[in-house]
Motif scaffolding. Structure first.
Motif, PDB file in Angstrom:
ATOM      1  N   PRO A   1      43.950  18.966  61.059  1.00 45.76           N
ATOM      2  CA  PRO A   1      45.191  19.214  61.810  1.00 45.76           C
ATOM      3  C   PRO A   1      45.610  17.979  62.611  1.00 45.76           C
ATOM      4  CG  PRO A   1      43.331  20.043  63.049  1.00 45.76           C
ATOM      5  CD  PRO A   1      42.758  19.402  61.809  1.00 45.76           C
ATOM      6  N   LEU A   2      46.920  17.832  62.766  1.00 53.61           N
ATOM      7  CA  LEU A   2      47.499  16.824  63.639  1.00 53.61           C
ATOM      8  C   LEU A   2      48.425  17.522  64.628  1.00 53.61           C
ATOM      9  CD1 LEU A   2      48.469  14.128  60.982  1.00 53.61           C
ATOM     10  CD2 LEU A   2      46.728  13.844  62.754  1.00 53.61           C
ATOM     11  N   ARG A   3      48.554  16.944  65.800  1.00 54.32           N
ATOM     12  CA  ARG A   3      49.476  17.503  66.782  1.00 54.32           C
ATOM     13  C   ARG A   3      50.912  17.164  66.401  1.00 54.32           C
ATOM     14  NH1 ARG A   3      48.090  14.772  72.173  1.00 54.32           N
ATOM     15  NH2 ARG A   3      48.273  13.004  70.744  1.00 54.32           N
ATOM     16  N   ILE A   4      51.849  17.944  66.930  1.00 52.50           N
ATOM     17  CA  ILE A   4      53.261  17.660  66.702  1.00 52.50           C
ATOM     18  C   ILE A   4      53.595  16.264  67.206  1.00 52.50           C
ATOM     19  CG2 ILE A   4      55.615  18.356  67.241  1.00 52.50           C
ATOM     20  CD1 ILE A   4      54.145  20.291  65.416  1.00 52.50           C
ATOM     21  N   ALA A   5      53.042  15.892  68.355  1.00 53.22           N
ATOM     22  CA  ALA A   5      53.312  14.563  68.923  1.00 53.22           C
ATOM     23  C   ALA A   5      52.813  13.458  68.002  1.00 53.22           C
ATOM     24  CB  ALA A   5      52.668  14.441  70.300  1.00 53.22           C
ATOM     25  N   ASP A   6      51.688  13.679  67.321  1.00 51.76           N
ATOM     26  CA  ASP A   6      51.160  12.675  66.390  1.00 51.76           C
ATOM     27  C   ASP A   6      52.070  12.522  65.176  1.00 51.76           C
ATOM     28  OD1 ASP A   6      48.896  12.339  68.015  1.00 51.76           O
ATOM     29  OD2 ASP A   6      47.868  14.002  67.029  1.00 51.76           O
ATOM     30  N   ILE A   7      52.509  13.653  64.615  1.00 51.79           N
ATOM     31  CA  ILE A   7      53.384  13.620  63.437  1.00 51.79           C
ATOM     32  C   ILE A   7      54.701  12.948  63.766  1.00 51.79           C
ATOM     33  CG2 ILE A   7      54.632  15.061  61.784  1.00 51.79           C
ATOM     34  CD1 ILE A   7      52.392  17.155  62.174  1.00 51.79           C
TER      35      ILE A   7
ATOM     36  N   ALA B   1      65.472  -2.108  68.905  1.00 52.06           N
ATOM     37  CA  ALA B   1      64.446  -1.067  68.807  1.00 52.06           C
ATOM     38  C   ALA B   1      64.793   0.123  69.695  1.00 52.06           C
ATOM     39  CB  ALA B   1      63.085  -1.639  69.188  1.00 52.06           C
ATOM     40  N   LEU B   2      65.237  -0.155  70.930  1.00 49.46           N
ATOM     41  CA  LEU B   2      65.610   0.935  71.841  1.00 49.46           C
ATOM     42  C   LEU B   2      66.841   1.668  71.331  1.00 49.46           C
ATOM     43  CD1 LEU B   2      65.172   2.487  74.448  1.00 49.46           C
ATOM     44  CD2 LEU B   2      66.486   0.720  75.659  1.00 49.46           C
ATOM     45  N   LEU B   3      67.822   0.923  70.833  1.00 50.29           N
ATOM     46  CA  LEU B   3      69.005   1.551  70.240  1.00 50.29           C
ATOM     47  C   LEU B   3      68.602   2.431  69.061  1.00 50.29           C
ATOM     48  CD1 LEU B   3      72.033   1.951  69.649  1.00 50.29           C
ATOM     49  CD2 LEU B   3      71.982  -0.248  68.417  1.00 50.29           C
ATOM     50  N   GLY B   4      67.738   1.913  68.197  1.00 54.26           N
ATOM     51  CA  GLY B   4      67.299   2.690  67.047  1.00 54.26           C
ATOM     52  C   GLY B   4      66.578   3.959  67.458  1.00 54.26           C
ATOM     53  N   LEU B   5      65.749   3.869  68.489  1.00 50.45           N
ATOM     54  CA  LEU B   5      65.048   5.058  68.967  1.00 50.45           C
ATOM     55  C   LEU B   5      66.026   6.052  69.582  1.00 50.45           C
ATOM     56  CD1 LEU B   5      62.255   6.328  69.274  1.00 50.45           C
ATOM     57  CD2 LEU B   5      62.078   5.221  71.524  1.00 50.45           C
ATOM     58  N   ALA B   6      67.040   5.540  70.294  1.00 48.24           N
ATOM     59  CA  ALA B   6      68.055   6.412  70.884  1.00 48.24           C
ATOM     60  C   ALA B   6      68.843   7.165  69.822  1.00 48.24           C
ATOM     61  CB  ALA B   6      69.001   5.584  71.763  1.00 48.24           C
ATOM     62  N   VAL B   7      68.965   6.580  68.649  1.00 45.78           N
ATOM     63  CA  VAL B   7      69.673   7.232  67.537  1.00 45.78           C
ATOM     64  C   VAL B   7      68.718   8.078  66.706  1.00 45.78           C
ATOM     65  CG1 VAL B   7      70.934   6.814  65.394  1.00 45.78           C
ATOM     66  CG2 VAL B   7      71.463   5.466  67.432  1.00 45.78           C
ATOM     67  N   ALA B   8      67.527   7.544  66.410  1.00 44.26           N
ATOM     68  CA  ALA B   8      66.605   8.213  65.495  1.00 44.26           C
ATOM     69  C   ALA B   8      66.025   9.489  66.085  1.00 44.26           C
ATOM     70  CB  ALA B   8      65.477   7.260  65.110  1.00 44.26           C
ATOM     71  N   ALA B   9      65.653   9.466  67.354  1.00 40.10           N
ATOM     72  CA  ALA B   9      64.981  10.634  67.936  1.00 40.10           C
ATOM     73  C   ALA B   9      65.850  11.897  67.878  1.00 40.10           C
ATOM     74  CB  ALA B   9      64.541  10.322  69.365  1.00 40.10           C
ATOM     75  N   PRO B  10      67.104  11.851  68.368  1.00 41.31           N
ATOM     76  CA  PRO B  10      67.919  13.071  68.226  1.00 41.31           C
ATOM     77  C   PRO B  10      68.235  13.409  66.773  1.00 41.31           C
ATOM     78  CG  PRO B  10      69.231  11.266  69.130  1.00 41.31           C
ATOM     79  CD  PRO B  10      67.805  10.821  69.142  1.00 41.31           C
ATOM     80  N   THR B  11      68.308  12.399  65.901  1.00 40.48           N
ATOM     81  CA  THR B  11      68.564  12.673  64.494  1.00 40.48           C
ATOM     82  C   THR B  11      67.381  13.389  63.855  1.00 40.48           C
ATOM     83  OG1 THR B  11      69.968  10.715  64.379  1.00 40.48           O
ATOM     84  CG2 THR B  11      69.274  11.658  62.300  1.00 40.48           C
ATOM     85  N   PHE B  12      66.166  13.058  64.281  1.00 40.78           N
ATOM     86  CA  PHE B  12      64.988  13.807  63.827  1.00 40.78           C
ATOM     87  C   PHE B  12      65.158  15.283  64.167  1.00 40.78           C
ATOM     88  CE2 PHE B  12      62.879  10.069  62.651  1.00 40.78           C
ATOM     89  CZ  PHE B  12      61.558  10.296  62.281  1.00 40.78           C
ATOM     90  N   GLY B  13      65.583  15.555  65.409  1.00 44.99           N
ATOM     91  CA  GLY B  13      65.780  16.935  65.816  1.00 44.99           C
ATOM     92  C   GLY B  13      66.861  17.620  65.010  1.00 44.99           C
ATOM     93  N   TYR B  14      67.927  16.896  64.730  1.00 46.82           N
ATOM     94  CA  TYR B  14      69.022  17.453  63.938  1.00 46.82           C
ATOM     95  C   TYR B  14      68.566  17.740  62.517  1.00 46.82           C
ATOM     96  CZ  TYR B  14      73.578  17.722  61.580  1.00 46.82           C
ATOM     97  OH  TYR B  14      74.646  18.119  60.828  1.00 46.82           O
ATOM     98  N   ALA B  15      67.892  16.783  61.888  1.00 50.86           N
ATOM     99  CA  ALA B  15      67.444  16.957  60.502  1.00 50.86           C
ATOM    100  C   ALA B  15      66.418  18.080  60.377  1.00 50.86           C
ATOM    101  CB  ALA B  15      66.855  15.652  59.972  1.00 50.86           C
TER     102      ALA B  15
ATOM    103  N   THR C   1      60.801  17.288  69.314  1.00 52.32           N
ATOM    104  CA  THR C   1      59.520  17.969  69.529  1.00 52.32           C
ATOM    105  C   THR C   1      59.687  19.478  69.466  1.00 52.32           C
ATOM    106  OG1 THR C   1      58.706  16.144  70.910  1.00 52.32           O
ATOM    107  CG2 THR C   1      57.602  18.270  71.131  1.00 52.32           C
ATOM    108  N   ALA C   2      60.736  19.984  70.113  1.00 49.45           N
ATOM    109  CA  ALA C   2      60.979  21.430  70.108  1.00 49.45           C
ATOM    110  C   ALA C   2      61.280  21.936  68.706  1.00 49.45           C
ATOM    111  CB  ALA C   2      62.135  21.759  71.047  1.00 49.45           C
ATOM    112  N   ARG C   3      62.098  21.191  67.949  1.00 47.04           N
ATOM    113  CA  ARG C   3      62.452  21.640  66.596  1.00 47.04           C
ATOM    114  C   ARG C   3      61.266  21.529  65.646  1.00 47.04           C
ATOM    115  NH1 ARG C   3      65.773  25.118  66.978  1.00 47.04           N
ATOM    116  NH2 ARG C   3      65.981  24.977  64.711  1.00 47.04           N
ATOM    117  N   PHE C   4      60.478  20.459  65.764  1.00 54.13           N
ATOM    118  CA  PHE C   4      59.298  20.318  64.913  1.00 54.13           C
ATOM    119  C   PHE C   4      58.300  21.427  65.216  1.00 54.13           C
ATOM    120  CE2 PHE C   4      60.996  16.554  63.381  1.00 54.13           C
ATOM    121  CZ  PHE C   4      60.114  15.824  62.605  1.00 54.13           C
TER     122      PHE C   4
END
Length: 253
Positions: free
Chosen positions: A97-103, A145-159, A244-247
């Motif tokens: 098993p892996l934690r959600i935070a790890d994945i 990198a910060l811009l990419g994280l600002a875009v990627a993180a919410p997009t992970f939640g959306y996807a 994190t919540a959606r995953f």
């Protein structure tokens, strides 16, 4: 033993080693062609300077920021959706098993790797064209990198939330394309009407564009550096919490 997050990152890097050629065109060649067509081609028809600098110098930092955003979106939409719906890698990882935070952390770490390598290659190319005028241009990499994280993180939640990949196409149509056109990449946002101008200010891309443009030109940004960074960090943190919540909802049985 490797940290679980590092192990997830290693998985994505090993997978990318087999498929990197397929992303070379979109990550390196297309941005270069865009710079040549707009910065050099269209720029030849732009009379005078734009915001006090030649058009090539104006557009290059915008293209660097736009590249970071587009790579972040590309790596956070169909790959994330596919890991849930098609190849179901996330379900295998949580069973390890892996934690959600790890994945989530390992996959976002791979996205940051893709953003940094793409923007670094673009930055070197633009420097060869003489469009970089300050050693502060190196600061474009952590900003990207910060811009990419600002875009990627919410997009992970959306996807992780949408029931069909059709919703990913809607994201490109109604978010990515408008941001690319109206966030100061190709022309100053000050030339936009008031409502569109404030929509540009709301988008994470404009904040990345302003910071990277200031870095490559060696001038002060239009807004404060701290304000830009805080705004992008807010998007990144909010996106992490959403993802994190959606995953957790999708992966917890």
């Amino acid at each position: 033993m490797a940290h679980p997050t590092a192990a997830v990152l290693e998985y994505h890097l090993v997978s990318y080693r087999r498929t990197w050629r397929s992303s070379a065109l979109s990550s390196f060649i297309l941005p270069l062609l865009t710079m040549l067509s707009f910065g050099v081609g269209v720029g030849a028809y732009v009379r005078g300077d734009v915001a006090g600098v030649p058009y090539l110098d104006f557009i290059v930092p915008g293209l660097i920021a736009s590249t970071a955003m587009q790579v972040a979106i590309a790596e956070s939409t169909f790959p994330v959706f596919g890991n849930f719906e098609w190849i179901k890698i996330y379900f295998s990882q949580v069973a390890a098993p892996l934690r959600i935070a790890d994945i989530l952390g390992g996959h976002l770490g791979f996205v940051l790797f893709r953003i940094l390598t793409s923007t670094a290659a673009f930055l070197v190319t633009t420097a060869l064209f003489g469009a970089v005028h300050s050693w502060w241009a190196l600061a474009a990499l952590p900003v990207a990198a910060l811009l990419g994280l600002a875009v990627a993180a919410p997009t992970f939640g959306y996807a992780a939330s949408v029931p069909s990949d059709n919703y990913l196409a809607m994201l490109f149509r109604f978010a990515v394309i408008p941001m690319s056109l109206f966030a100061g990449v190709f022309f100053p946002v000050e030339s936009l009407p008031g409502v569109l101008r404030w929509l540009a200010y709301v988008s994470p891309l404009w904040h990345g564009v302003d910071l990277i443009r200031a870095a490559t030109l060696g001038v002060a940004p239009a807004w404060s550096v701290a304000g830009h960074l805080a705004y992008l960090a807010t998007w990144a943190v909010a996106g992490w919490l959403l993802a994190t919540a959606r995953f957790r909802r999708r992966l917890t049985i």
